[in-house]
Design a protein around this motif. Structure first.
Motif, PDB file in Angstrom:
ATOM      1  N   VAL A 203       0.890  -1.092   0.075  1.00  0.00           N
ATOM      2  CA  VAL A 203       0.124   0.015   0.066  1.00  0.00           C
ATOM      3  C   VAL A 203       0.917   1.156  -0.068  1.00  0.00           C
ATOM      4  O   VAL A 203       0.829   2.238  -0.679  1.00  0.00           O
ATOM      5  CB  VAL A 203      -1.191  -0.033   1.187  1.00  0.00           C
ATOM      6  N   THR A 204       1.893   1.201   0.693  1.00  0.00           N
ATOM      7  CA  THR A 204       2.608   2.435   0.949  1.00  0.00           C
ATOM      8  C   THR A 204       3.420   2.775  -0.559  1.00  0.00           C
ATOM      9  O   THR A 204       3.395   3.861  -0.885  1.00  0.00           O
ATOM     10  CB  THR A 204       3.955   2.064   2.097  1.00  0.00           C
ATOM     11  N   ASP A 205       3.940   1.589  -0.948  1.00  0.00           N
ATOM     12  CA  ASP A 205       4.645   1.925  -2.155  1.00  0.00           C
ATOM     13  C   ASP A 205       3.706   2.369  -3.524  1.00  0.00           C
ATOM     14  O   ASP A 205       4.028   3.156  -4.372  1.00  0.00           O
ATOM     15  CB  ASP A 205       5.212   0.535  -2.823  1.00  0.00           C
ATOM     16  N   GLN A 206       2.329   2.018  -3.425  1.00  0.00           N
ATOM     17  CA  GLN A 206       1.288   2.399  -4.519  1.00  0.00           C
ATOM     18  C   GLN A 206       0.996   3.560  -4.261  1.00  0.00           C
ATOM     19  O   GLN A 206       0.739   4.383  -5.115  1.00  0.00           O
ATOM     20  CB  GLN A 206       0.067   1.249  -4.403  1.00  0.00           C
ATOM     21  N   GLY A 243      -2.402   6.610  10.492  1.00  0.00           N
ATOM     22  CA  GLY A 243      -1.308   7.272   9.525  1.00  0.00           C
ATOM     23  C   GLY A 243      -1.444   6.671   8.123  1.00  0.00           C
ATOM     24  O   GLY A 243      -1.761   7.713   7.118  1.00  0.00           O
ATOM     25  N   ILE A 244      -2.141   5.603   7.793  1.00  0.00           N
ATOM     26  CA  ILE A 244      -2.362   5.235   6.507  1.00  0.00           C
ATOM     27  C   ILE A 244      -3.606   5.833   6.135  1.00  0.00           C
ATOM     28  O   ILE A 244      -3.787   6.374   4.733  1.00  0.00           O
ATOM     29  CB  ILE A 244      -2.271   3.618   6.485  1.00  0.00           C
ATOM     30  N   ASN A 245      -4.710   6.109   7.015  1.00  0.00           N
ATOM     31  CA  ASN A 245      -5.924   6.763   6.545  1.00  0.00           C
ATOM     32  C   ASN A 245      -5.724   8.022   6.084  1.00  0.00           C
ATOM     33  O   ASN A 245      -6.150   8.537   5.037  1.00  0.00           O
ATOM     34  CB  ASN A 245      -6.901   6.752   7.663  1.00  0.00           C
ATOM     35  N   VAL A 282     -13.409   6.869  -0.391  1.00  0.00           N
ATOM     36  CA  VAL A 282     -12.335   7.599  -1.010  1.00  0.00           C
ATOM     37  C   VAL A 282     -11.249   6.676  -1.761  1.00  0.00           C
ATOM     38  O   VAL A 282     -10.696   5.672  -0.938  1.00  0.00           O
ATOM     39  CB  VAL A 282     -11.546   8.342   0.172  1.00  0.00           C
ATOM     40  N   MET A 283     -10.984   6.773  -2.986  1.00  0.00           N
ATOM     41  CA  MET A 283     -10.250   5.723  -3.670  1.00  0.00           C
ATOM     42  C   MET A 283      -9.167   6.649  -4.462  1.00  0.00           C
ATOM     43  O   MET A 283      -9.382   7.649  -5.184  1.00  0.00           O
ATOM     44  CB  MET A 283     -11.197   4.804  -4.466  1.00  0.00           C
ATOM     45  N   LEU A 284      -7.903   6.003  -4.379  1.00  0.00           N
ATOM     46  CA  LEU A 284      -7.041   6.394  -5.406  1.00  0.00           C
ATOM     47  C   LEU A 284      -6.910   5.957  -6.632  1.00  0.00           C
ATOM     48  O   LEU A 284      -6.381   6.579  -7.782  1.00  0.00           O
ATOM     49  CB  LEU A 284      -5.495   6.320  -4.608  1.00  0.00           C
ATOM     50  N   CYS A 285      -7.420   4.712  -6.869  1.00  0.00           N
ATOM     51  CA  CYS A 285      -7.492   4.068  -8.090  1.00  0.00           C
ATOM     52  C   CYS A 285      -8.669   3.111  -8.026  1.00  0.00           C
ATOM     53  O   CYS A 285      -9.418   2.860  -7.025  1.00  0.00           O
ATOM     54  CB  CYS A 285      -6.238   3.344  -8.497  1.00  0.00           C
ATOM     55  N   ALA A 286      -8.848   2.433  -9.200  1.00  0.00           N
ATOM     56  CA  ALA A 286     -10.054   1.414  -9.241  1.00  0.00           C
ATOM     57  C   ALA A 286      -9.586   0.360  -8.477  1.00  0.00           C
ATOM     58  O   ALA A 286      -8.365  -0.176  -8.396  1.00  0.00           O
ATOM     59  CB  ALA A 286     -10.215   1.177 -10.707  1.00  0.00           C
ATOM     60  N   THR A 314      -7.798   1.021   0.525  1.00  0.00           N
ATOM     61  CA  THR A 314      -6.156   0.869   0.055  1.00  0.00           C
ATOM     62  C   THR A 314      -6.142   0.667  -1.367  1.00  0.00           C
ATOM     63  O   THR A 314      -6.890  -0.016  -2.034  1.00  0.00           O
ATOM     64  CB  THR A 314      -5.573  -0.089   0.897  1.00  0.00           C
ATOM     65  N   PRO A 315      -5.140   1.212  -2.037  1.00  0.00           N
ATOM     66  CA  PRO A 315      -4.625   1.035  -3.774  1.00  0.00           C
ATOM     67  C   PRO A 315      -4.218  -0.407  -3.973  1.00  0.00           C
ATOM     68  O   PRO A 315      -4.219  -0.658  -5.180  1.00  0.00           O
ATOM     69  CB  PRO A 315      -4.102   2.239  -3.720  1.00  0.00           C
ATOM     70  N   ALA A 316      -3.786  -1.007  -2.984  1.00  0.00           N
ATOM     71  CA  ALA A 316      -2.951  -2.279  -3.514  1.00  0.00           C
ATOM     72  C   ALA A 316      -3.970  -3.620  -3.439  1.00  0.00           C
ATOM     73  O   ALA A 316      -4.626  -3.700  -2.265  1.00  0.00           O
ATOM     74  CB  ALA A 316      -1.686  -2.422  -2.882  1.00  0.00           C
TER      75      ALA A 316
END
Length: 754
Positions: A203-206, A243-245, A282-286, A314-316
């Motif tokens: 998730v962090t890398d993405q 933190g991740i949120n 809330v989504m960063l990607c599909a 999460t995006p991953a």
């Protein structure tokens, strides 16, 4: 196939995110100046580590990488591998979390992941041989393995640097040095614990791949983390933002304003999320379906996902909701804070507020009249550490139970941290602010009785499978004036209202102008007109007014002995009931500044409607939005458009689940609740005595109910009724008789004493 979330503009430029940006405009000269001021401010409050500490962290990570490489060769040799395979055996260390994102501060933990081959097992090798190696090293201190956690972890300090070490056992005989863990194939043929352990790094890398400018993202995220901690909304386990949120929320704002500097991104963070209509995710990607069949967040297919109130995905792969802990009460608190931040940022644009105003600490112990105090004790430090982790994971359940049993009428505000009474060994305590849901009429004399709710919560906590003698929990109601002294800095109770409280009162001297900006009061420093300040001001005024009346607005049965400021809570005080009189409720109903009122789980009013707190501002001289909109009204429409498209399939249900979802982090530690409650009753001589209320009906047995309250309140011993048990429990005697208190006659004197 490109990376999900990466699309192309009509002009050929790369676009990040699942929607078009709101603005492509670059920063103004004013944005550049204010961003420099923000960076200087963040440095001034000590959010950046020194160069010496940074070098020390890198040395620790290097040593740790060497250690796991030696470890995997040792276990390979012990398992009978030939010398060539032993030399090829490898393990690698990856980082994630705040350190990998580049937003960690001095003294922060380093979240690390050890990736090992298929023959290096978790139980025997990682928590066996590697743990033994670390325990024998002089540089390693405070080693604390937690193998039975939902995500198994080894915690320790290496040369004084705190490390959280996870383990991922891949289906590979040899771990290549250039291993890319972002690939989906890395998840093939691995166990669930490995998938969860890999998730943090993936998730962090993405996230770093999906933001347009990493440095701008880091500065903005560092700012928002500091804001969340100061305002008391930084705690995933308590139902707020971790933190991740925050990283995902900030990354989405960076996608919507790809060319903005941190100054503008902070402002737009509050503006967008004030208007966000949760439970739109809330989504960063599909969301990827994936080819491995792993469960992903999908409310259309997964019933539990339908009840998430504030989904941040999460995006991953496998995509998950990172905020499943959020409750209706904590969402209300965060919505208020988003509105406050938006109001202050608008005032800052008009030079009527500064960064100090935005980062003022939330006056938690001045904001409510009634609190729940949860005390925990243990026999020794190790027991307390385990007991603390378990209880913290269950506190969210207390909030959920109170919300459910009072039908959402009683709202909880959990404090995200714990306190310790230094005079008591191995002790921690937690607090929750309590208030009636605003805007709801109530008949005079009605009150909440949450005693059964509290007892049900305590029984679930005492069902801990690793429970040991000395692990105890006490829940008591305390008035604001009786908050123990040790929670205040230096153990000294403030003799006068805080600066924040004074400025809240000062803000009542002026109202917002037609553009949503605050007018400067005569002869004083201007501050922002804030929704939460108005609310706290009203509370303060209500307190002052009530202290002059013979009848307080709220009255609860106090503990079974007189409560002093430095009291030690006792078990019988877990019986709590709350009364709100007509005057307080009328003041709440007529309070215009309170913008957020949760109608039902998963539904809050939209911030883009003028009647409930729309965000407006004067755009004269500010060309930032000129590329895509000419006014904030058009920007609101852009936000509205963003939420109307890709999120429709993910709308959450508005009904409340029939059962409270257990916290998954400790789900493998829970006994059968019915059996444990029976055992608790049978061993009542070792457990605290409790006071109960009569059983009225099946419908009210496990729920709080309203009943009239008279001048005298008396708690009497009654048979402990456990609705979830089929057995008939024995009566639980009280250790001390409860005190009858006449709140009508004592209220005035008590309020003056506070």
């Amino acid at each position: 196939m490109g990376m999900p979330g990466l699309n192309n503009h009509n002009n050929g430029q790369q676009r990040l995110g699942i929607t078009e940006p709101i603005s492509l405009a670059g920063p103004t000269e004013d944005d550049v100046i204010k961003t420099r001021e923000l960076e200087k401010y963040l440095q001034g409050v000590g959010l950046y580590e020194s160069q010496q500490e940074a070098v020390g962290r890198e040395e620790v990570l290097g040593r740790l990488d060497q250690i796991v490489k030696i470890w995997v060769k040792n276990i390979s040799r012990a398992k009978g591998f030939n010398e060539q395979l032993v030399q090829e055996a490898n393990a690698k260390i990856f980082t994630f979390g705040s350190y990998r994102l580049g937003v960690h501060g001095p003294g922060a933990d380093i979240d690390t992941l050890c990736v090992g081959p298929r023959h290096a097992t978790r139980d025997d090798d990682f928590f066996g041989e590697l743990q033994k190696m670390l325990s024998e090293m002089q540089e390693v201190t405070e080693l604390h393995p937690v193998p039975d956690a939902h995500v198994p972890v080894m915690k320790f300090k290496f040369n004084g640097v705190s490390v959280d070490l996870l383990y991922a056992r891949l289906a590979l005989w040899v771990i290549p040095e250039d291993l890319d863990i972002s690939q989906e194939s890395i998840l093939q043929n691995v166990d669930e614990q490995t998938v969860l352990s890999l998730n943090g790094c993936r998730v962090t890398d993405q996230v770093l791949r999906l933001v347009p400018n990493i440095q701008t993202f880091r500065t903005t995220l560092r700012c928002m983390r500091f804001w969340a901690k100061r305002r008391g909304v930084y705690s995933n386990v308590a139902g707020f933002l971790g933190g991740i949120n925050l990283a995902l929320l900030v990354a989405r704002i960076c996608q919507l304003y790809p060319n903005a500097l941190p100054n503008m991104l902070v402002s737009r963070f509050f503006r967008v999320y004030t208007q966000w209509r949760w439970p739109n995710p809330v989504m960063l990607c599909a969301i990827e379906e994936g080819s491995l069949g792993l469960p992903i967040w999908d409310p259309r297919r997964n019933p539990k996902d339908r009840y998430h109130l504030m989904p941040i995905i999460t995006p991953a792969y496998p995509c998950m909701n990172s905020t499943y802990n959020v409750t209706a009460s904590t969402l209300r608190v965060m919505s208020d804070e988003f509105q406050r931040g938006s109001d202050i940022c608008e005032a800052m644009e008009a030079s009527k507020a500064d960064w100090d105003t935005l980062f003022e600490p939330y006056p938690f112990f001045e904001s409510y009249k009634n609190y729940l105090q949860i005390d925990i004790t243990a026999e020794n430090a190790d027991d307390l550490r385990q007991w603390k982790g378990w209880v913290e994971s269950r506190l969210r359940q207390l909030t959920l139970k109170i919300e459910r049993h009072t039908f959402g009428m009683l709202q909880c505000h959990p404090h995200p941290g714990e306190f310790s009474d230094k005079s008591r060994p191995f002790h921690h305590c937690y607090f929750m602010g309590l208030q009636r849901k605003q805007g709801v009429p109530v008949n005079d004399g009605e009150q909440f009785d949450i005693r059964l709710t509290v007892e049900e919560f305590k029984h679930s906590v005492n069902a801990y499978t690793l429970w040991k003698p000395g692990m105890d929990i006490y829940v008591s109601h305390v008035k604001r004036r009786n908050i123990p002294n040790y929670i205040f800095p230096g153990g000294v109770r403030p003799s006068c209202p805080s600066k924040v409280a004074n400025e809240n009162k000062q803000s009542s001297k002026f109202r917002s102008s037609g553009h949503g900006q605050a007018e400067k009061p005569q002869g004083g420093k201007a501050v922002a007109v804030e929704a939460d300040d108005a609310r706290k001001r009203k509370r303060s005024e209500d307190m002052d007014n009530n202290s002059k009346n013979s009848k307080p607005s709220i009255s609860l049965p106090l503990p079974s002995r007189e409560v002093h400021e430095d009291r030690t809570p006792i078990s019988a005080s877990s019986s709590c009931s709350m009364k709100f009189d007509e005057a307080e409720v009328n003041s709440m109903v007529g309070q215009k500044s309170e913008k957020i009122c949760l109608k039902s789980p998963g539904e809050i009013p939209s911030g883009d409607i003028g009647t409930n707190g729309s965000v407006t501002n004067n755009q004269q001289g500010n060309p930032v939005l000129a590329a895509t909109s000419n006014s904030k009204e058009e920007e609101k429409l852009a936000i509205e458009k963003i939420m109307s498209g890709p999120y429709e399939a993910h709308q959450a249900f508005l009904e409340e689940p029939e059962e409270l979802e257990d916290d998954t982090e400790y789900r493998n530690l829970v006994k059968d609740s019915g059996e444990s409650m029976k055992n608790n009753l049978e061993s009542s001589n070792s457990k605290p005595a409790v006071a109960e209320v009569p059983v009225m009906s099946k419908e009210t047995t496990c729920s709080a109910y309203l009943h009239p309250n008279e001048g005298l309140e008396e708690l009497e011993p009654a048979e402990l009724t456990a609705p979830l048990l089929s057995v008939t429990p024995a009566p639980v005697p009280l250790k001390k008789p409860l005190i009858r208190l006449n709140f009508t006659s004592l209220g005035k004197a008590a309020d003056k004493s506070s």
